[in-house]
Write an enzyme that holds these catalytic residues in place. Structure first.
Site, PDB file in Angstrom:
ATOM      1  N   CYS A  77      25.395  -9.328   5.555  1.00  0.00           N
ATOM      2  CA  CYS A  77      25.844  -7.832   5.932  1.00  0.00           C
ATOM      3  C   CYS A  77      27.014  -7.649   6.895  1.00  0.00           C
ATOM      4  CB  CYS A  77      24.596  -7.445   6.485  1.00  0.00           C
ATOM      5  SG  CYS A  77      23.138  -7.558   5.408  1.00  0.00           S
ATOM      6  N   HIS A 137      26.449  -1.234  10.325  1.00  0.00           N
ATOM      7  CA  HIS A 137      25.755  -1.663   9.186  1.00  0.00           C
ATOM      8  C   HIS A 137      24.597  -0.854   8.978  1.00  0.00           C
ATOM      9  CE1 HIS A 137      23.465  -3.595   6.374  1.00  0.00           C
ATOM     10  NE2 HIS A 137      22.890  -4.539   6.921  1.00  0.00           N
ATOM     11  N   ASN A 143      19.786  -0.358   2.363  1.00  0.00           N
ATOM     12  CA  ASN A 143      20.354  -1.394   3.184  1.00  0.00           C
ATOM     13  C   ASN A 143      21.394  -1.739   1.907  1.00  0.00           C
ATOM     14  OD1 ASN A 143      21.155  -3.764   4.170  1.00  0.00           O
ATOM     15  ND2 ASN A 143      19.559  -4.092   5.599  1.00  0.00           N
TER      16      ASN A 143
HETATM   17  O1  UT7 Z   1      20.686  -6.472   6.869  1.00  0.00           O
HETATM   18  C1  UT7 Z   1      20.736  -7.344   7.596  1.00  0.00           C
HETATM   19  C2  UT7 Z   1      19.804  -7.502   8.428  1.00  0.00           C
HETATM   20  N1  UT7 Z   1      18.504  -7.096   8.253  1.00  0.00           N
HETATM   21  C3  UT7 Z   1      18.069  -6.386   9.204  1.00  0.00           C
HETATM   22  O2  UT7 Z   1      18.646  -6.002  10.123  1.00  0.00           O
HETATM   23  C4  UT7 Z   1      16.525  -5.687   9.067  1.00  0.00           C
HETATM   24  C5  UT7 Z   1      15.532  -6.072  10.113  1.00  0.00           C
HETATM   25  N2  UT7 Z   1      14.202  -5.658  10.199  1.00  0.00           N
HETATM   26  C6  UT7 Z   1      13.741  -4.626   9.859  1.00  0.00           C
HETATM   27  O3  UT7 Z   1      14.508  -3.581   9.610  1.00  0.00           O
HETATM   28  C7  UT7 Z   1      12.110  -4.380  10.010  1.00  0.00           C
HETATM   29  O4  UT7 Z   1      11.679  -5.488  10.557  1.00  0.00           O
HETATM   30  C8  UT7 Z   1      11.557  -4.141   8.671  1.00  0.00           C
HETATM   31  C9  UT7 Z   1      11.934  -2.630   8.160  1.00  0.00           C
HETATM   32  C10 UT7 Z   1      11.971  -5.079   7.458  1.00  0.00           C
HETATM   33  C11 UT7 Z   1       9.967  -4.231   8.768  1.00  0.00           C
HETATM   34  O5  UT7 Z   1       9.548  -3.464   9.945  1.00  0.00           O
HETATM   35  P1  UT7 Z   1       8.554  -3.822  11.101  1.00  0.00           P
HETATM   36  O6  UT7 Z   1       8.358  -2.676  11.888  1.00  0.00           O
HETATM   37  O7  UT7 Z   1       9.529  -4.890  11.718  1.00  0.00           O
HETATM   38  O8  UT7 Z   1       7.428  -4.421  10.326  1.00  0.00           O
HETATM   39  P2  UT7 Z   1       6.587  -5.674  10.396  1.00  0.00           P
HETATM   40  O9  UT7 Z   1       7.134  -6.658   9.403  1.00  0.00           O
HETATM   41  O10 UT7 Z   1       6.384  -5.967  12.032  1.00  0.00           O
HETATM   42  O11 UT7 Z   1       5.045  -5.267  10.006  1.00  0.00           O
HETATM   43  C12 UT7 Z   1       4.238  -4.279  10.922  1.00  0.00           C
HETATM   44  C13 UT7 Z   1       3.245  -3.889  10.060  1.00  0.00           C
HETATM   45  C14 UT7 Z   1       2.207  -5.144   9.805  1.00  0.00           C
HETATM   46  O12 UT7 Z   1       0.970  -4.811   9.608  1.00  0.00           O
HETATM   47  P3  UT7 Z   1      -0.115  -5.200  10.916  1.00  0.00           P
HETATM   48  O13 UT7 Z   1       0.114  -6.546  11.080  1.00  0.00           O
HETATM   49  O14 UT7 Z   1       0.678  -4.374  12.162  1.00  0.00           O
HETATM   50  O15 UT7 Z   1      -1.169  -4.379  10.631  1.00  0.00           O
HETATM   51  C15 UT7 Z   1       2.682  -5.354   8.211  1.00  0.00           C
HETATM   52  O16 UT7 Z   1       1.575  -5.922   7.532  1.00  0.00           O
HETATM   53  O17 UT7 Z   1       3.437  -3.405   8.726  1.00  0.00           O
HETATM   54  C16 UT7 Z   1       3.094  -3.726   7.826  1.00  0.00           C
HETATM   55  N3  UT7 Z   1       4.068  -3.992   6.589  1.00  0.00           N
HETATM   56  C17 UT7 Z   1       4.026  -2.990   5.843  1.00  0.00           C
HETATM   57  N4  UT7 Z   1       3.187  -1.844   5.525  1.00  0.00           N
HETATM   58  C18 UT7 Z   1       3.506  -1.067   4.611  1.00  0.00           C
HETATM   59  C19 UT7 Z   1       4.913  -4.853   6.601  1.00  0.00           C
HETATM   60  N5  UT7 Z   1       5.599  -4.062   5.406  1.00  0.00           N
HETATM   61  C20 UT7 Z   1       4.967  -3.173   5.043  1.00  0.00           C
HETATM   62  C21 UT7 Z   1       5.400  -2.370   3.956  1.00  0.00           C
HETATM   63  N6  UT7 Z   1       4.683  -1.146   3.742  1.00  0.00           N
HETATM   64  N7  UT7 Z   1       6.594  -2.516   3.117  1.00  0.00           N
END
Ligand code: UT7
Length: 333
Positions: free
Chosen positions: A123, A258, A289
């Protein structure tokens, strides 16, 4: 961690002359994605800012999309393909090891005499390419350089993976870099942190698919760790680029990071203290993205919406797998 300090341009300059984009025709809304993925439109909007994204069809290859975006950048600059000396293609989803894709992009746009090679910095790839192009033009090694970011992330993302399937998408963006009496690419700050390579990585090397029917080695991401790294590292590298250029946040007319996640953009804007009148790219809402393609796509979107001030100063920032990051201060085409 290896991380170069910001470097300012000296001597005769290079500038971004024009921008071009290619967006695949298929629009995919969150609801369609959630027919398969265990997620919801509400969650995706809240956690990433994405409402819809584009997915490439069979004919919309990395090379075809790159050539379409590059052709538009050339046309907007009024420069002929024969005047292009170098074509740089940044991609993390071009799945043929050899030959590189850039020579085919060069041939497709008619830049038949150009040197051409691929850049693999995920990226951050487009911003790395821009830094290389700046050096080539300022050194006199090249007069016109096409810098293209093109991705078919849908080829490497697992459609059932809740951590990536809703986030990554397809498309291509390109700029033409050419000579300028005063530097139009004012500074670059770039670096990498290979110790954290596992945070965004294919689950196995391609050699794992040799012979026996092996699982397709999808790309995996430790989302929350990458998120935490990005909101620390991007402001740091951006500050170095601003400092090297002698530019203050209030001097900027646009911030084009980005398009990784709208919440990352928001956190970086806050950390840098960007004034409210700085235009902030928000292409993620409808593009998702698109990795190496996202910065030129976002620049083109702002330009098409009439939100960019030609000649104004912009801060660009790329970051992602590697880990890699780069920030540049540029004047807008
Ligand atoms: O492009 C190059 C570099 N990449 C990035 O910069 C991306 C960086 N990361 C992110 O943008 C975020 O981490 C994501 C958008 C990928 C994920 O968001 P998050 O807020 O970090 O989610 P998480 O993985 O911490 O999960 C939070 C909660 C969890 O539930 P509990 O344990 O709090 O009950 C997950 O199980 O959200 C749940 N979850 C989802 N729920 C619905 C994780 N993925 C999903 C989903 N739909 N797709």
């Amino acid at each position: 961690m290896a991380s170069a300090g910001g470097r300012a341009a000296t001597g005769p300059g290079a500038r971004i002359m024009s921008v071009g984009a290619y967006r695949p025709s298929r629009v995919v809304h969150n609801d369609e994605l959630c027919e398969r993925l265990d997620s919801s439109d509400d969650w995706i909007r809240r956690r990433s800012g994405i409402v819809s994204r584009r997915w490439a069809g069979d004919e919309e290859t990395v090379i075809a999309m790159a050539a379409a975006a590059a052709g538009k950048a050339l046309a907007h600059a009024g420069v002929t393909p024969a005047e292009v000396d170098v074509v740089l293609l940044a991609s993390m989803s071009y799945l043929q090891q050899s030959p590189a894709a850039a020579p085919q992009v060069a041939a497709a746009v008619g830049a038949r005499a150009a040197a051409a090679f691929d850049i693999h910095a995920a990226c951050a790839g487009f911003c790395y390419g821009l830094a290389v192009a700046d050096g080539l033009v300022r050194a006199g090694t090249a007069r016109h350089v096409l810098v293209v970011g093109a991705e078919r992330m849908t080829d490497i993302v697992d459609p059932d993976d809740r951590g990536t399937a809703f986030l990554f998408a397809d498309g291509a963006g390109a700029v033409l870099v050419g000579p300028s009496e005063t530097p139009g690419i004012l500074s670059v700050s770039w670096g990498s942190d290979g110790d954290q390579h596992g945070l965004i990585s294919h689950q196995a090397p391609w050699t794992s698919t040799r012979g026996a029917a092996a699982e397709w080695p999808y790309m995996r991401m430790s989302g929350s760790e990458v998120f935490r790294w990005a909101i620390k590292e991007v402001p740091r590298t951006a500050r170095r680029a601003l400092w090297a250029a002698g530019v203050r946040p209030e001097d900027l007319s646009a911030f084009i990071p980005h398009q990784a996640n709208a919440r990352i953009t928001e956190a970086v804007v806050k950390a840098l203290g960007l004034p409210a009148d700085v235009v902030v790219a928000d292409d993620i809402e409808t593009a998702g993205n698109t990795s190496a393609a996202s910065v030129p796509l976002a620049m083109e979107a702002l330009s098409a919406q009439g939100r960019l001030m030609p000649g104004g100063l912009a801060l660009l920032a790329g970051f992602g797998a590697g880990l890699t990051h780069a920030a540049l201060v540029v004047t807008l085409p």
